[in-house]
Design a protein around this motif. Structure first.
Motif, PDB file in Angstrom:
ATOM      1  N   SER A  76       0.832  -1.195   0.000  1.00  0.00           N
ATOM      2  CA  SER A  76       0.000   0.000   0.000  1.00  0.00           C
ATOM      3  C   SER A  76       0.870   1.250   0.000  1.00  0.00           C
ATOM      4  N   PRO A  77       0.538   2.254  -0.819  1.00  0.00           N
ATOM      5  CA  PRO A  77       1.274   3.510  -0.768  1.00  0.00           C
ATOM      6  C   PRO A  77       1.152   4.199   0.593  1.00  0.00           C
ATOM      7  N   LYS A  78       0.159   3.829   1.378  1.00  0.00           N
ATOM      8  CA  LYS A  78       0.011   4.377   2.726  1.00  0.00           C
ATOM      9  C   LYS A  78       1.114   3.873   3.653  1.00  0.00           C
ATOM     10  N   GLU A  79       1.821   2.827   3.225  1.00  0.00           N
ATOM     11  CA  GLU A  79       2.903   2.251   4.027  1.00  0.00           C
ATOM     12  C   GLU A  79       4.260   2.864   3.693  1.00  0.00           C
ATOM     13  N   GLY A  80       4.306   3.768   2.731  1.00  0.00           N
ATOM     14  CA  GLY A  80       5.564   4.421   2.372  1.00  0.00           C
ATOM     15  C   GLY A  80       5.941   4.170   0.930  1.00  0.00           C
ATOM     16  N   SER A  81       7.026   4.755   0.499  1.00  0.00           N
ATOM     17  CA  SER A  81       7.441   4.679  -0.910  1.00  0.00           C
ATOM     18  C   SER A  81       8.282   3.449  -1.216  1.00  0.00           C
ATOM     19  N   TYR A  82       8.484   2.579  -0.244  1.00  0.00           N
ATOM     20  CA  TYR A  82       9.280   1.376  -0.441  1.00  0.00           C
ATOM     21  C   TYR A  82       8.620   0.424  -1.435  1.00  0.00           C
ATOM     22  N   PHE A  83       7.299   0.449  -1.498  1.00  0.00           N
ATOM     23  CA  PHE A  83       6.527  -0.477  -2.322  1.00  0.00           C
ATOM     24  C   PHE A  83       6.080   0.170  -3.623  1.00  0.00           C
ATOM     25  N   GLU A  84       5.889  -0.684  -4.630  1.00  0.00           N
ATOM     26  CA  GLU A  84       5.078  -0.297  -5.782  1.00  0.00           C
ATOM     27  C   GLU A  84       3.628  -0.350  -5.300  1.00  0.00           C
ATOM     28  N   ASP A  85       2.797   0.539  -5.780  1.00  0.00           N
ATOM     29  CA  ASP A  85       1.386   0.546  -5.410  1.00  0.00           C
ATOM     30  C   ASP A  85       0.748  -0.777  -5.844  1.00  0.00           C
ATOM     31  N   TYR A  86       0.117  -1.468  -4.915  1.00  0.00           N
ATOM     32  CA  TYR A  86      -0.480  -2.773  -5.213  1.00  0.00           C
ATOM     33  C   TYR A  86      -1.496  -2.701  -6.344  1.00  0.00           C
ATOM     34  N   LYS A  87      -2.077  -1.540  -6.590  1.00  0.00           N
ATOM     35  CA  LYS A  87      -3.055  -1.396  -7.671  1.00  0.00           C
ATOM     36  C   LYS A  87      -2.417  -1.542  -9.050  1.00  0.00           C
ATOM     37  N   LYS A  88      -1.090  -1.442  -9.119  1.00  0.00           N
ATOM     38  CA  LYS A  88      -0.378  -1.610 -10.389  1.00  0.00           C
ATOM     39  C   LYS A  88      -0.163  -3.083 -10.746  1.00  0.00           C
ATOM     40  N   LEU A  89      -0.354  -3.975  -9.795  1.00  0.00           N
ATOM     41  CA  LEU A  89      -0.170  -5.398 -10.044  1.00  0.00           C
ATOM     42  C   LEU A  89      -1.391  -5.930 -10.792  1.00  0.00           C
ATOM     43  N   LYS A  90      -1.141  -6.475 -11.955  1.00  0.00           N
ATOM     44  CA  LYS A  90      -2.231  -7.010 -12.773  1.00  0.00           C
ATOM     45  C   LYS A  90      -2.107  -8.527 -12.853  1.00  0.00           C
ATOM     46  N   ASP A  91      -3.025  -9.204 -12.201  1.00  0.00           N
ATOM     47  CA  ASP A  91      -3.088 -10.664 -12.246  1.00  0.00           C
ATOM     48  C   ASP A  91      -4.541 -11.035 -11.969  1.00  0.00           C
TER      49      ASP A  91
END
Length: 179
Positions: free
Chosen positions: A85-100
């Protein structure tokens, strides 16, 4: 395919957390080899022993939130893109970008504001939205939370999905055990 690689651990003494290591779950879809939460450094050997693919075949990591006991082994999987989650910081890619098309990610805040859960077939991997089995079975918000009411709403939301629940630190609860 889904496989619980490590069920997690949470040890308290006098109400104080002395040791925590998250569950770690492998999901294989048509498109991706996914790890949901990578746990702590001292659990890496267990995770690798149970991993049904080579570490460099993991192409996606999804972290339910950014606490150390869920993310310490992220860097070991060098070929993976890390989502959260972007709410957790910039360490992650936004989970909404994952397409599966085989997985769904939902927001389950309360433990942290950015907590997310991963749905795959008859399972939902909830991280510390339900750190222990009793949290989901008895609808008890996690002791460590940023918002107890939000945490309770997330537990209710998870139960309404009628899925088997992989907890953050206590293995799996079969849906049939809820009732």
């Amino acid at each position: 395919m889904i496989k619980l690689l490590y069920k997690g651990e949470l040890i308290r003494e006098g109400g104080i957390i002395k040791k925590a290591s998250s569950s770690s779950t492998f999901i294989s879809t048509e498109k991706h080899n996914i790890l949901v939460d990578t746990s702590t450094k001292d659990k890496l050997k267990i995770i690798l022993k149970n991993l049904p693919v080579k570490p460099d075949e993991i192409d996606v990591i999804i972290n339910t939130h950014s606490h150390y006991d869920h993310v310490e082994n992220n860097d070991f999987f060098k070929e993976a893109t890390v989502y959260g989650s972007p709410k957790e910081g910039s360490y992650f890619e936004d989970y909404k970008k994952l397409k599966d098309k085989e997985i769904e990610i939902i927001e389950t805040p309360g433990h942290t504001y950015g907590s997310i859960s991963v749905i795959y077939k008859d399972y939902i991997i909830v991280g510390d939205a339900s750190p222990l089995k009793d949290n989901i079975l008895k609808l008890i918000p996690p002791r460590v939370n940023v918002d107890e009411n939000l945490a309770l709403k997330s537990l209710i939301k998870i139960r309404k999905l009628k899925k088997n629940v992989i907890t953050g630190h206590d293995g799996c609860v079969k849906y049939s055990n809820f009732w």
